[in-house]
Design a protein around this motif. Structure first.
Motif, PDB file in Angstrom:
ATOM      1  N   PHE A 116       0.752  -1.318   0.146  1.00 17.74           N
ATOM      2  CA  PHE A 116      -0.085   0.067   0.009  1.00 17.74           C
ATOM      3  C   PHE A 116       0.889   1.353   0.089  1.00 17.74           C
ATOM      4  CE2 PHE A 116       0.957   1.035   4.298  1.00 17.74           C
ATOM      5  CZ  PHE A 116       1.363   0.022   4.856  1.00 17.74           C
ATOM      6  N   GLY A 119       3.472   4.977  -3.605  1.00 14.88           N
ATOM      7  CA  GLY A 119       3.655   6.410  -4.305  1.00 14.88           C
ATOM      8  C   GLY A 119       3.987   7.352  -3.037  1.00 14.88           C
ATOM      9  N   VAL A 120       3.422   7.231  -2.027  1.00 17.74           N
ATOM     10  CA  VAL A 120       3.913   8.128  -0.860  1.00 17.74           C
ATOM     11  C   VAL A 120       5.229   7.746  -0.411  1.00 17.74           C
ATOM     12  CG1 VAL A 120       3.190   8.559   1.440  1.00 17.74           C
ATOM     13  CG2 VAL A 120       1.369   8.381  -0.247  1.00 17.74           C
ATOM     14  N   ILE A 121       5.475   6.496  -0.038  1.00 18.82           N
ATOM     15  CA  ILE A 121       6.904   6.185   0.368  1.00 18.82           C
ATOM     16  C   ILE A 121       7.949   6.478  -0.765  1.00 18.82           C
ATOM     17  CG2 ILE A 121       8.324   4.347   0.863  1.00 18.82           C
ATOM     18  CD1 ILE A 121       5.544   2.998   1.593  1.00 18.82           C
ATOM     19  N   ARG A 122       7.735   6.133  -1.980  1.00 15.20           N
ATOM     20  CA  ARG A 122       8.544   6.767  -3.122  1.00 15.20           C
ATOM     21  C   ARG A 122       8.823   8.266  -2.985  1.00 15.20           C
ATOM     22  NH1 ARG A 122       6.894   3.159  -7.594  1.00 15.20           N
ATOM     23  NH2 ARG A 122       5.434   4.690  -7.882  1.00 15.20           N
ATOM     24  N   THR A 123       7.621   8.791  -2.751  1.00 17.06           N
ATOM     25  CA  THR A 123       8.109  10.292  -2.848  1.00 17.06           C
ATOM     26  C   THR A 123       8.861  10.801  -1.671  1.00 17.06           C
ATOM     27  OG1 THR A 123       5.537  10.653  -3.718  1.00 17.06           O
ATOM     28  CG2 THR A 123       6.702  12.561  -3.011  1.00 17.06           C
ATOM     29  N   SER A 124       8.359  10.246  -0.360  1.00 12.29           N
ATOM     30  CA  SER A 124       8.997  10.752   0.683  1.00 12.29           C
ATOM     31  C   SER A 124      10.786  10.216   0.803  1.00 12.29           C
ATOM     32  CB  SER A 124       8.341  10.165   2.003  1.00 12.29           C
ATOM     33  OG  SER A 124       7.447   9.287   2.031  1.00 12.29           O
TER      34      SER A 124
ATOM     35  N   LEU B  18      10.953  12.488   6.501  1.00  7.07           N
ATOM     36  CA  LEU B  18      10.201  13.986   6.529  1.00  7.07           C
ATOM     37  C   LEU B  18      10.361  14.827   7.728  1.00  7.07           C
ATOM     38  CD1 LEU B  18       6.740  12.573   4.945  1.00  7.07           C
ATOM     39  CD2 LEU B  18       8.770  13.765   3.841  1.00  7.07           C
ATOM     40  N   VAL B 261       9.412  15.995  -7.343  1.00  9.01           N
ATOM     41  CA  VAL B 261       9.361  14.692  -6.772  1.00  9.01           C
ATOM     42  C   VAL B 261       8.054  14.150  -6.894  1.00  9.01           C
ATOM     43  CG1 VAL B 261       9.786  13.160  -4.694  1.00  9.01           C
ATOM     44  CG2 VAL B 261      11.583  14.674  -5.358  1.00  9.01           C
ATOM     45  N   GLN B 265       7.680  10.915  -9.273  1.00 12.73           N
ATOM     46  CA  GLN B 265       8.586   9.888  -8.723  1.00 12.73           C
ATOM     47  C   GLN B 265       8.848   8.726  -9.241  1.00 12.73           C
ATOM     48  OE1 GLN B 265       6.139   7.670  -7.362  1.00 12.73           O
ATOM     49  NE2 GLN B 265       4.435   8.864  -7.005  1.00 12.73           N
TER      50      GLN B 265
END
Lengths: 310, 279
Positions: A116, A119-124, B18, B261, B265
């Motif tokens: 799940f 995308g969020v993990i890749r972005t961060s 972050l 990003v 990404q």
């Protein structure tokens, strides 16, 4: 001479067709600009550095330039400062790469398994990778200060007014934290690519045969991603050996945190000692070559994999 | 335990990546006076939230007028260097992926060597050379080294992408009477565009991040890029840097990175991993 030897190759080898000759010429034409640019900014200045390194040459007194042979090298190599900065540089390299390898591997395992929020993990994970190193240096420097930071307040056992930049050990730790934070994502992405190459069948077979998680990790996963690990270590180690930005921002070389790159910079740009600076440049270059050679030898890195030949 | 491992791992990754970013944003909202006096803690303490004051100051105050100029320098230099580098790398990568020619090994070896080159060892001679050529402290003086040092990454990434392209289409074009050059320009370039774009992003990141050249090959604000300009922030107390103003400037310099990003990404990850490890 040429008229005698010229026909010989055509006699022994198959005749080179017009097409392959044209291809050869087109290929060389297409790579020429890249070659010229890369040489203009590396090989040519490096040769110039070798030339300048045998002079006593200061930009504040350019007319007093004097040939001094190898004495700049002798001065550098007999100065304890040179060996101390080299030592601290090796320390930065070994510690940051070792920590990044462990954390990066854990991150890669998590990213490989997660189903799940990919995308969020890749972005961060790309944000530390993309962020300017100087910004990372400032962020961590301010985080570690007692006046405006939060680290002292969050870490148990550290008094609120502890000055991280007041002594070598703690200052080196602060610099390493910034370096590790910024570059672990790169490491973990390279390791993730290596993990993706391991066949699930092999892992399942090991599991069916009763291998524990720990055994699968050490007997199946790690041996099979050896190439990826080695490439990541080589790239990051050479990168860490050149550490400069974080030191400049966080301590400006104070408290003996100076790296070999920083020493070279200081001699050349701040003190205008172009002769001595050039000698240090050459020594820096040679030490990077040595580090690269040692890593390749020690771990038998398959450079073809890094170069994606074949 | 086993089921919890991955979610905990995800949480750790998110906090790791972050937290420092949130921290620098939080610091950029601490008021300048409170920071000078000392304002420890992760968030601004009560009554010390300065709103957008710090941002206003670094963007409009005369004392920091070198910073808006540095933004322009950074954007201009990085974009020009990226464009030129990607054009040169595209030509080279096409040749490496597609053509048989003498010197192929040489380019690959040279790119590898340059990717590992200690840049600091070049600044002395470059400083001297650029002053002789009259390009010290100019955009061009930074564009050239940025191009040279981004070429290896761009060439690797691009040649990896180019190997995946269905080259039968090029042959089909050649059968239809196109020359090698026409086949390259009309058929392959559109197919290769996504790869070229990825290489451009990675190249841009490098140029945007550079500090060594930025600080050594410039002496005034006319060409000084953002990372170098951050070293010139001085507050009322010369021994105490204006932390909150610097934080605001740092956040501004990070905005383009975050936008890129967020948008790309997937492409960036593909580019980073394909360039370094053969899949």
């Amino acid at each position: 001479m040429t008229t005698l030897t010229a026909p010989a190759p055509t006699g022994n080898k198959p005749v080179i067709s017009d097409r392959s000759r044209a291809e050869n010429r087109l290929g060389q034409k297409l790579i020429a600009p890249a070659i010229v640019l890369m040489l203009l900014v590396t090989a040519f200045p490096m040769l110039r550095a070798i030339y300048l390194s045998v002079f006593d040459y200061s930009l504040t007194a350019p007319d007093d330039r004097e040939f001094v042979g190898l004495s700049n090298y002798l001065t550098a190599l007999t100065d304890p400062l040179f060996w101390q900065t080299t030592g601290i540089t090796v320390l930065y390299m070994v510690v940051t790469v070792a920590v990044e390898l462990v954390i990066g591997f854990i991150f890669a395992m998590v990213m490989h398994r997660v189903i799940f929020a990919r995308g969020v993990i890749r972005t961060s994970i790309l944000i530390p990778y993309g962020i300017v190193t100087v910004v990372s240096g400032f962020a961590w420097q301010f985080a570690f200060t007692s006046t405006n930071g939060f680290v002292n307040g969050w870490l148990p056992g550290i008094s609120a007014d502890f000055n991280w930049f007041g002594e070598t050990n703690s200052a080196v730790i602060a610099i390493m934290v910034s370096e590790i934070w910024k570059t672990t994502p790169f490491m973990s992405l390279l390791l993730l690519a290596g993990l993706a190459q391991i066949s699930e069948d092999m892992l399942e077979a090991a599991q069916v045969d009763g291998a524990t998680w720990w055994q699968r990790l050490w007997k199946v996963i790690i041996p099979n991603m050896r190439a990826a690990i080695m490439v990541a270590v080589l790239f990051r180690a050479l990168d860490a050996y050149r550490i400069f930005d974080n030191i400049f921002v966080m301590t400006n070389g104070a408290q003996k945190t100076e790296s070999i790159s920083f020493l070279t910079y200081r001699q050349t740009i701040e003190q205008f000692q172009l002769g001595m600076g050039s000698a240090l440049s050459v020594l820096l270059f040679l030490s990077v070559l040595l580090v690269a050679f040692l890593i390749v030898r020690l771990f038998r890195v398959d450079l073809a994999a890094a170069r994606q030949e074949g | 335990m086993k089921k919890l491992g991955v979610p905990i791992g995800v949480l750790v990754i998110l906090v790791w990546c972050l937290l420092p970013v949130v921290w620098i944003i939080s610091l950029s909202f601490k008021s300048e006076e409170s920071v000078t006096a000392g304002n420890p803690g992760f968030l601004p303490s009560d009554g010390t939230n300065a709103g957008w004051d710090n941002y206003n100051k670094v963007l409009t105050d005369d004392l920091y007028d070198f910073f808006p100029r540095a933004i322009i320098n950074s954007i201009g230099i990085s974009l020009i260097a990226t464009t030129l580098s990607v054009i040169v790398a595209t030509l080279a990568a096409y040749a490496i992926a597609r053509l048989e020619f003498k010197g192929k090994k040489l380019v690959l070896t040279m790119s590898l060597a340059i990717a590992m080159f200690p840049v600091v060892s070049l600044i002395g001679p470059l400083f001297d050379m650029w002053r002789t050529f009259g390009i010290y402290d100019t955009w061009l003086g930074l564009i050239i080294p940025y191009m040279s040092f981004t070429l290896p990454l761009a060439i690797w990434t691009l040649s990896a992408f180019f190997r995946e392209i269905p080259w039968e289409m090029e042959q089909a074009a050649q059968v239809d009477g196109a020359t090698s050059w026409q086949a390259f320009r009309k058929v392959i370039v559109p197919l290769a565009a996504p790869g070229v774009f990825t290489a451009a992003i990675l190249t841009f990141f490098f140029a945007w991040n550079d500090f060594v050249f930025g600080i050594s090959l410039t002496s005034t604000e006319s060409a000084r890029p953002i990372p170098a300009s951050l070293a010139f922030f001085v507050g009322a107390d010369p021994f105490n840097r204006p932390a909150s103003l610097l934080a605001a400037a740092a956040v501004i310099s990070t905005i383009p990175i975050i936008i890129i990003v967020l948008l790309f990404q997937r492409k960036i990850v593909a580019g980073l991993t394909s360039g370094a490890v053969k899949g």
